[in-house]
Design a protein around this motif. Structure first.
Motif, PDB file in Angstrom:
ATOM      1  N   TRP A   1       0.866  -1.190   0.000  1.00  0.00           N
ATOM      2  CA  TRP A   1       0.000   0.000   0.000  1.00  0.00           C
ATOM      3  C   TRP A   1       0.893   1.227   0.000  1.00  0.00           C
ATOM      4  O   TRP A   1       1.877   1.268   0.738  1.00  0.00           O
ATOM      5  N   VAL A   2       0.554   2.164  -0.833  1.00  0.00           N
ATOM      6  CA  VAL A   2       1.321   3.406  -0.861  1.00  0.00           C
ATOM      7  C   VAL A   2       0.388   4.560  -0.558  1.00  0.00           C
ATOM      8  O   VAL A   2      -0.726   4.635  -1.077  1.00  0.00           O
ATOM      9  N   ASN A   3       0.853   5.427   0.319  1.00  0.00           N
ATOM     10  CA  ASN A   3       0.144   6.680   0.536  1.00  0.00           C
ATOM     11  C   ASN A   3       1.172   7.794   0.415  1.00  0.00           C
ATOM     12  O   ASN A   3       2.295   7.663   0.902  1.00  0.00           O
ATOM     13  N   ALA A   4       0.812   8.873  -0.247  1.00  0.00           N
ATOM     14  CA  ALA A   4       1.766   9.974  -0.397  1.00  0.00           C
ATOM     15  C   ALA A   4       1.017  11.297  -0.278  1.00  0.00           C
ATOM     16  O   ALA A   4       0.138  11.597  -1.084  1.00  0.00           O
ATOM     17  N   GLU A  35       4.723   2.083   0.841  1.00  0.00           N
ATOM     18  CA  GLU A  35       5.198   3.057   1.819  1.00  0.00           C
ATOM     19  C   GLU A  35       4.119   4.100   2.036  1.00  0.00           C
ATOM     20  O   GLU A  35       3.250   4.306   1.211  1.00  0.00           O
ATOM     21  N   THR A  56       4.177   8.057   2.669  1.00  0.00           N
ATOM     22  CA  THR A  56       5.185   9.093   2.562  1.00  0.00           C
ATOM     23  C   THR A  56       4.523  10.447   2.353  1.00  0.00           C
ATOM     24  O   THR A  56       3.300  10.568   2.308  1.00  0.00           O
TER      25      THR A  56
END
Lengths: 551, 115, 301, 269, 488
Positions: A327-330, E174, E176
């Motif tokens: 999972w990516v959150n930015a 990630e 971020t």
């Protein structure tokens, strides 16, 4: 100046009222012309269908989130490689192909224009660099301003004019094509508490604003500024049962002004929040059919691998609740959020089959192909490589019936899909894949083959199997260059960046600069992008509201 | 003992001046050591020590650090040619050698044997 | 024909197709393995009134079991293929898994199989795990003294049920001696089992005068009914009959068992040996007694 | 008769020779085998540029020479046997589904990646990532057996889904990391952080090992499956002792950060 | 100057002066790579002020430098806002009198050297390209193209920096943010295994500790700073809480924290294991779960020690776990000026972030197989193109031995051990000081460069473009476009 003549082909050029008649197309210097000299190369298109190059109004092909998604899945690239050649750079495919491969694959599928749909302006430089490495196609991008903190402040303070001027400044600074709103109002809650906003009339935290006011203000400002494409809106509550009301509310907020709703399939769900969704395709399409100010793309889901990649960060978080894994959150300062989750649509899963059916219902119940156009929200609903299959689903009701049999029958039974016999005509396909999106984008020289148009032409060999036919055009001509010649990628070519350059009052910079000094980590003077930085580009004119009256 | 090479300001500034210059070479061939460890080995500030790893050996200058800042058993050195000499090349399928965790043997160098 | 003084009636045993499986029950000691096997084969004499037919085939020395512990081989037959998985599940689950230190392995290589461990695993309530060793999946189900190990797949094959012999003699005691000798001889033959308690008595015919009863006493072979107006098959010299039912994984095994049984019974002085059939209309197999003894292969079928 | 390939020229850069697999050479005469394609660095070469072939293409292949720079031998192998009479390079048995590969010497990193069946036997040592997932992949091998009589390095059986990996010597760090299921038996010592992120599966060692704080002690017992497993390994030539086969094992459950359904079984002396 | 001074003397977010404002208006909307957005200022014709210039020394990529340039001397005399490293960077990159190109140590023309380089790369069976983190994205794009065309491999210094974090990302993902979110929102800032006071001096002052932000009106007063390291580094004084972990026990500590955050039981003696008391951990966990916005910066103390990518993966997973309770992000503190750009460029062109091999005519990725240290240490490469880095002085010995054996082409602004052993060595202009272009900050934000003065040497992009064009001119047609796709 190179010349080209295409003869004997059946031409589908809906913008110019040509519907399958055999006609000649003449090309000189990258444009469609009246006639060419006898020495021009002639392509005999006997038994073939001639169309303008395809135009993708909504996809995700470049920029930070796309690149994160690329980096995230080496396992997906390994299985789908693109060897280089004397005229092609190598690359990798999968649901998020490398830049070169993206360009080649659009081109070899007959598409010549594609619009990246979500770019935080602080990353516009990155997007432009990737687009410079995306060959053949022309491309532009939509700038995420729908959760912009400074614009919210201006709205909160009632500075409507400054709000509008700031939008114009931002479009110039980023070299964007139009304004994109994604889940407006949600970022602040997401960044503060990892929560989402669900009610368009709920106040957005410390801003004295509701999402509805934000949506309304953007639609008004962008219409006033006369952008060629209206605000491109990813509505709130994507994927939630019962969200069709939110979608209707959003469209109504336009009050008759132009607006584009993105991947509307994901926003056409009935049912109670928290419970299983139901199809609300009928309610949504009824509204669109009745309101000519609205355009939309479908965001069809196609079975197989996909990846959710969105500025709607709470959505990816919700999906993560269903399926553990990468999972990516930015979070992007002052501008946006972003979420990424690999995903796969499966035929036996109730929700997935339902989503598939709702998308097709929308297509098949639409009365105006010019205003409801084709997309899979690549790669969110599936890869753009699935367009030919989607076209077959629309054109071939027998194929559709067979496909339906393989799906979760409970889901299908809750929709009206099985009883719809409609088949799209070749003309209608030409509209939803080129003429329609070009018109919705305000790209006068795209999606049509009239004299003066860009010489972006696709020639398909007729085949009853429409998937096969649309998968592999015999010729693809971009700016007059036969990049695909007899099914083979022959000639390298680089497309242009399409952007707008709306006029604005430079004094707005005085309002923006202090905000940058306080809250950004990039210097104001280093933020905006100069023309020097761009590869080949083309400014698409804007028509501010006042100028309309002069016509 | 475990050698931890790392960045320092001095290493960074001298790197700008040039990697073949004396300052960089000096900065990158000095180790910091726990003062108690030094005492045990009868070393004093500025003494030369030999570090040996399975890969190689170097002779460097030794400086004391308070026990509260640098635990016993750890020695610190700025990145550079000396740390490379001691570093193994196995990356365990990661591309990264163990650059910050190098097991070394430390011994004092007599005045005569340096060279 | 005759073996020694024993008359072999020129008839045949009519046997049926059944589905068979073999389980190897092991435990830390032979005692526990046997305890589990006995429990597993309880109430499994005849499909007339039991859900399956099962019996201990033999004890298996530790060196020959999959886990190197003392074991017992159990054969279990059902009439219909679809029932056998359920029966194995019940009996392994209720009679083996519940017995101290046991494990249960498949003992039959076959192209057909049913998933037994795969069904029993749910007893692990989510804590079960499976292991594949040499292409064979085992389920480990946690139990209070360790783990219960059971094969996922048990081979099943089409088998032969209902092979039989009638051992007839002048007195019950003498006849039983001959019958027991026959049973013992048959037990030494692999791939067969005798579902009845101790291997013999049995003695039923198909049907009854009472509605709904599928079997009743075999009056034609019942000496005490000779005068009661039944169509007796017994000469006057016969005062006792012991029926031995033989089930086997293969027809050959059943025939071999019958041969061994007849020979042993004859040795012990059985007067007549015969077999039961239904005129050949019901069973697939016709096991001709003379033919079996002649060893000339089967031509009765 | 077996096909025999003998290395006559040492490659200067890695040679990728996935053509060396029974199904690719089946029915080919020796000269035809020598004409099969391989990659020497970035150049397309013929197998015969490096190997001389004897016999004809058959189910059994014997390889001679130091093949430590030769990658992908036995790729996608489905049946038959390959015997390598020396060391072998990376990715031996990639995608293998059946048959047996025997390596008499050492094997490099990535032994048997994406394996689903068959058996790889390494008589020497093997490198890192034996039976592991490639980077980014959700799972490693999903079947088969990898039997290393020597030692292995880090990340043995990473994210493996099924199968058996046995190591006669020591294992490096992160043995069975992110393991989904399957069995890893290490006769020697485990490195640190074994079973980190493990969901299900078994890691077995004959020696004490440092365990992560997310592993919880369960009990000391004699898991019957392990007895079977060790007997199986003894049958395959591993030096499993009687005291191990009949011994008691200390069971640790973990990784509690994941499903917590894995186990580390350590022999109780 | 003490380390502490380094942190505080240069980080104040300066008000833009009236003059600067006037300047900016003169060039509206304008950042320009080619034409620096500032004109010569008073102080003589040869003195120029470049406002909002970008320092490319470390991954902070501060773009608020005000450079005073002596055009006659060709040097930067003052770098306002720069930290100690930045000042050295700007001061030391003067023009030194060296040949633009050397072949085998002999002076050569750039053209000759380009041709020799092209020939070496074309002849090689396994040419590798390495470095690129101190170069612009524009140059990086050409470098990847060269590797693709000659079917070699391309790797960046990422592989010996945060490459393990990249591997971890591929397994975990990630959470971020850009550094601005840290500045505006973060009230809990954790540094783990890094020493920014010495490696990224303005990280504290410009982004993460002292600056005031939208929801952090009082700067450092509104934040809690935690430092986790094996030794008390010069960064320790800035922290409110210093946690000293036993060397080599970072993974165990991170795993313990994850367990505590997720409410899992820990029976082990954590203090014995990690050197950190249970109460300290409970306190940290409570702070992490209750903060408004947390950030976990991690450095090479994690990626370069035993565990490598798993250490990074544990950080990424911990941060992801924490989002159940509070917005929480994890960010590698990246080293060189444009190492992040290199990751991005290589990713968008090939699909993989570093360690990419083109031997078969398409990109393949496998760290350990195609990464530079490995390829060199095993002696597999037969030519090397090294751009803006010095493996001959910082690689393991075995790798350096191979570099000595094979033809090496080097591009660097200064002589290095690598340029010394190179067959072909180019002297190049310094990016950001002499050449424009784009670099990506450690948080992936692209930043434009404003060069201060011209160098007599060409930039990386120019040399690489010449080499690429020469290769295209010299190469035979590709033997087979559809190379065998079967291999992994």
């Amino acid at each position: 100046m190179s010349e080209l003549r295409i003869v004997n082909g059946r031409v589908y050029d809906p913008a110019n009222g040509v519907d399958g008649e055999v006609a000649a197309i003449c090309i000189r210097g990258g444009k469609i012309v009246e006639s060419v000299s006898d020495s021009a190369r002639t392509i005999d298109a006997h038994g073939m269908v001639v169309m303008p190059g395809g135009v993708d109004i909504h996809c995700h092909i470049a920029g930070p989130k796309v690149n994160l998604a690329r980096k995230l899945q080496p396992e997906d690239h390994r299985l789908d490689v693109q060897p280089g050649s004397d005229v092609m750079r190598s690359g990798t495919g999968g649901v998020v192909p490398s830049t070169f491969t993206t360009g080649y694959r659009y081109a070899t599928m007959g598409y010549t224009t594609a619009m990246e749909a979500a770019v935080p302006p602080i990353f516009a430089r990155h997007v432009i660099e990737e687009l410079a490495d995306t060959p053949v196609i022309d491309k532009g991008f939509y700038v995420l301003l729908g959760n912009n903190v400074l614009l919210y402040q201006l709205l909160k303070e009632g500075r409507k004019r400054d709000f509008r001027e700031a939008i114009a400044w931002w479009m110039n600074a980023a070299k964007g094509y139009t304004v994109k709103l994604v889940n407006p109002g949600s970022d602040e809650l997401w960044k503060k508490r990892r929560e989402n906003i669900s009610d368009l009339e709920q106040k957005v935290d410390h801003f004295d604003l509701t999402p509805l006011q934000v949506i309304h203000s953007f639609i008004e400002a962008v219409n006033d500024l006369g952008f060629p494409h209206p605000p491109h809106i990813h509505c709130n509550n994507l994927g939630h049962s019962g969200n069709f009301n939110t979608t209707l509310q959003t469209m109504r907020a336009a009050e008759g002004r132009r607006v584009h709703i993105a991947h509307i399939q994901f926003h056409s769900y009935g049912g109670e929040p928290g419970a299983n969704p139901r199809s609300a395709a009928q309610q949504i399409i009824d509204y669109i059919n009745a309101n000519p100010n609205v355009t939309a793309d479908v965001g069809q889901v196609m079975f197989g691998n996909a990846i959710t990649m969105t500025a709607d960060a709470p959505l990816a978080w919700m999906l993560r609740g269903f399926k553990k894994g990468k999972w990516v959150n930015a979070d992007t300062e002052c501008e946006s959020g972003c979420g990424i989750m690999p995903f796969s649509y499966q035929e036996h899963v109730f929700t997935h089959a339902l989503q598939w059916a709702i998308g097709l219902e929308l297509f098949l119940l639409s009365e105006d192909p010019w205003r409801l156009v084709l997309s899979t929200d690549h790669p969110n609903g599936g890869s753009f490589m699935q367009y030919p299959r989607l076209i077959k689903l629309l054109m071939d009701s027998g194929f559709r019936r067979e496909e339906i049999k393989r799906l979760n029958q409970k889901a299908i039974a809750t929709t009206g899909l099985a009883s719809i016999e409609r088949e799209y005509t070749m003309r209608e396909i030409a509209i939803i894949t080129r003429a329609g999106p070009a018109r919705a984008l305000g790209l006068a020289n795209k999606g049509q083959l009239g004299v003066g148009a860009d010489a972006d032409v696709t020639i398909y060999t007729e085949d009853a199997d429409r998937e096969k036919m649309f998968n592999s055009p015999r010729y693809v001509i971009k700016d007059g260059v036969a990049v695909v010649d007899n099914h083979e990628f022959k000639t390298p070519h680089d497309g242009r960046l399409l952007h707008i350059a709306p006029g604005h009052d430079n004094a707005i910079e005085d309002a923006i600069r202090p905000f940058f000094d306080d809250y950004y980590t990039v210097r104001f003077d280093n933020y905006a992008i100069n023309d020097d930085f761009l590869h080949a580009h083309e400014v698409i004119p804007t028509r501010p509201a006042g100028e309309d009256k002069k016509d | 003992m475990t050698l931890i090479p790392g960045r320092t300001s001095k290493q960074g500034t001298s790197l700008n001046a040039g990697k073949l210059k004396a300052e960089y070479l000096e900065v990158t061939s000095t180790v910091e050591m726990n003062e108690d460890d030094m005492k045990k080995m009868k070393l004093k500030d500025g003494d030369r020590v030999r570090l040996r790893s399975p890969e190689g050996e170097v002779v460097v200058t030794c400086r004391p650090k308070k026990a509260s800042d640098l635990p016993s058993g750890i020695i610190f050195m700025a990145y550079g040619p000396s740390s490379s000499e001691l570093m193994g090349s196995d990356t365990a399928g990661s591309g990264m050698p163990l650059s910050k965790q190098i097991e070394v043997r430390v011994e004092a160098v007599g005045a005569g044997e340096e060279g | 024909m005759k073996i020694k003084k024993t008359e072999i009636v020129p008839t045949y045993a009519e046997a049926f197709a059944m589905w068979g499986a073999r389980a190897i029950v092991t435990a830390d000691s032979g005692r526990w393995a046997l305890t589990a096997a006995r429990s597993m084969t309880g109430f499994a004499t005849s499909v007339i009134g039991c859900p399956c037919e099962a019996a201990i085939e033999r004890e298996v020395p530790a060196a020959q079991t999959p886990d190197g512990r003392p074991g017992v081989s159990v054969l279990l037959f059902t009439v219909r293929e679809k029932d056998i998985k359920k029966r194995l599940m019940e009996r392994i689950g209720q009679c083996v898994m519940t017995c101290p230190t046991t494990a249960c392995f498949n003992g039959l290589e076959s192209e057909h199989s049913v998933s037994v461990g795969g069904a029993l695993r749910y007893f692990g309530d989510g804590h079960q795990s499976s292991k594949v060793l040499n292409g064979r999946r085992l389920w480990r189900i946690p139990v209070l003294d360790g783990e219960f190990l059971v094969d996922d797949l048990f081979g099943i094959r089409e088998s032969v049920g209902g092979g039989n012999l009638f051992i007839m003699g002048a007195s019950a005691s003498a006849t039983l001696r001959a019958a027991v000798a026959a049973c013992d001889a048959m037990a030494a033959v692999g791939d067969v089992f005798l579902p009845f308690p101790g291997g013999t008595r049995s003695g039923s015919k198909v049907g009854s005068k009472y509605k709904g009863l599928v079997a009743s006493t075999n009056d034609a072979y019942c000496p005490s009914l000779r005068g009661a107006g039944v169509e007796t098959q017994l000469p006057d010299t016969i005062n006792a009959v012991y029926e031995i039912v033989i089930n086997g994984l293969t027809e050959a095994a059943v025939r071999e068992a019958m041969r061994a049984g007849m020979t042993a019974a004859a040795e012990k002085g059985a007067l007549i040996i015969s077999a039961g059939n239904y005129g050949g209309s019901l069973g697939r197999y016709k096991l001709d007694l003379e033919d079996i003894l002649g060893g000339a292969g089967q031509h009765g079928a | 008769m077996a096909l025999e390939l003998t290395l006559h020229t040492q490659p200067e850069v890695p040679l990728e020779a996935e053509c060396i697999t029974p199904q690719r050479v089946a029915g080919l005469a020796a000269p035809e085998v020598e004409r099969l394609d391989a990659m020497h660095g970035n150049r397309r070469v013929k197998l015969g540029d490096f190997f001389s072939a004897a016999g004809k293409g058959a189910n059994d292949i014997v390889l001679n020479g130091d093949l430590s720079l030769v990658k992908l031998i036995g790729a996608q192998m489905a049946q038959g046997s390959i015997v390598i009479e020396g060391a072998v390079g990376m990715h031996v048995g990639w995608g293998m589904s059946g048959g047996q590969i025997t390596v008499r010497g050492d094997a490099h990193d990535w032994v048997g990646p994406e394996m689903s069946g068959g058996r790889i036997v390494v008589h020497g040592d093997a490198g890192h990532l034996v039976g592991s997932a490639y980077r980014g992949q959700a799972s490693g091998i999903c079947g088969g057996e990898i039997l290393v009589h020597g030692s292995v390095r880090n990340e043995t059986g990473g994210a493996m889904r099924r199968g058996l990996i046995a190591v006669g010597g020591d294992a490096g760090d992160f043995t069975g990391v992110n393991m989904i299921a399957g069995t890893i038996v290490v006769l020697g010592n485990l490195g640190i952080r074994s079973g980190a992120g493990m969901k299900r599966g078994s890691i077995v060692s004959m020696n004490p090992a440092p365990l992560l704080p997310t592993y919880q002690y369960a009990c000391s017992y004699r898991p019957l499956f392990l007895k079977l497993c060790l007997q199986h390994l003894r049958g395959l030539g591993f030096a499993v002792e009687e005291r191990h086969i009949n011994g008691r094992w200390r069971r640790w459950s973990g990784d509690s950060l994941e499903l917590n359904k894995g186990e580390i079984l350590l022999f109780q002396r | 100057m003490s380390d502490k001074d380094n942190m505080t003397d240069n980080g104040t977010n300066t008000e833009t002066s009236a003059a600067a404002k006037a300047d900016a208006k003169a060039a509206p909307g304008a950042a320009s790579g080619a034409a620096p957005g500032a004109a010569p200022k008073n102080g003589g014709d040869h003195i120029k002020i470049v406002k909002n210039a970008t320092c490319t020394f470390c991954g902070c990529v501060c773009d608020d430098m005000d450079l005073t340039v002596d055009l006659k001397e060709k040097r930067i005399t003052k770098a306002k806002n720069a930290c100690v490293l930045g000042r050295a960077w700007f001061a030391e990159h003067t023009i030194e009198d060296r040949p633009a190109a050397l072949i085998d140590g002999r002076e050569a023309s750039v053209e000759e050297a380009v041709e020799e380089a092209a020939r070496i790369l074309l002849e090689a069976r396994y040419p590798i390209t390495y470095g690129l983190s101190d170069s612009t994205c524009e140059a990086q794009r050409v470098a990847v193209a060269i590797s693709d065309i000659v079917k070699g491999s391309v790797d960046t210094t990422t592989s010996v920096c945060h490459g393990p974090s990249g591997i971890a990302f591929q397994g975990v993902g990630e959470t971020t943010s850009t550094l601005g979110e840290v500045k505006n929102r973060a009230d809990l800032v954790i540094y783990w295994g890094g020493n920014p006071a010495e490696s990224h001096p303005r990280h504290f002052t410009r982004y993460a500790v002292t600056p005031k932000g939208m929801h952090i009106p009082n700067g450092k007063k509104d934040r809690t700073v935690v430092l986790v390291d094996v030794r008390k580094t010069p960064s320790a004084p800035v922290s409110d809480i210093f946690i000293q972990v036993k060397p080599g026990r970072d993974f165990e500590l991170l795993w313990t924290l994850r367990a505590l955050v997720n409410g899992k039981k820990i029976t082990a003696d954590v203090e014995e294991l990690t050197g950190v008391a249970r109460e300290t951990l409970d306190d940290l966990v409570a702070r992490m779960k209750s903060c408004s916005y947390g950030v976990l910066f991690f450095g090479m103390g994690l990626t370069m020690t035993r565990g490598r990518h798993f250490n990074s993966g544990a950080v990424l997973a911990l941060a992801a776990d924490l989002n159940q309770y509070a917005p929480f992000v994890a960010k590698p503190v990246r080293g060189h000026g444009n190492v992040t750009g290199a990751d991005n460029v290589v990713s968008w062109q090939t699909g993989y972030p570093f360690g990419v091999n083109f031997n078969r005519g398409f990109p393949r990725f496998n760290p350990g197989e195609f990464t530079t240290v490995d390829v060199l240490a095993r002696g597999e490469a037969d030519a090397a193109l090294v751009i803006a880095t010095d493996p001959a002085s910082n690689f393991p010995k075995k790798a350096i031995e191979t570099l000595r054996r094979i033809p090496v082409i080097s591009l660097d602004t200064k002589p290095t051990e690598t340029s010394r052993l190179a067959r072909v060595a180019f002297s190049v202009a310094t990016y950001g000081i002499n050449t424009g272009g784009t670099v990506y900050r450690m948080d992936d934000v692209p930043i434009t460069l404003r060069p201060a003065f011209e160098s007599p040497y060409p930039g990386d992009e120019e040399i690489l473009t010449a080499i690429r064009d020469k290769i295209l001119a010299l190469r035979p047609p590709r033997q087979d476009a559809a190379a065998d796709r079967a291999a992994p």
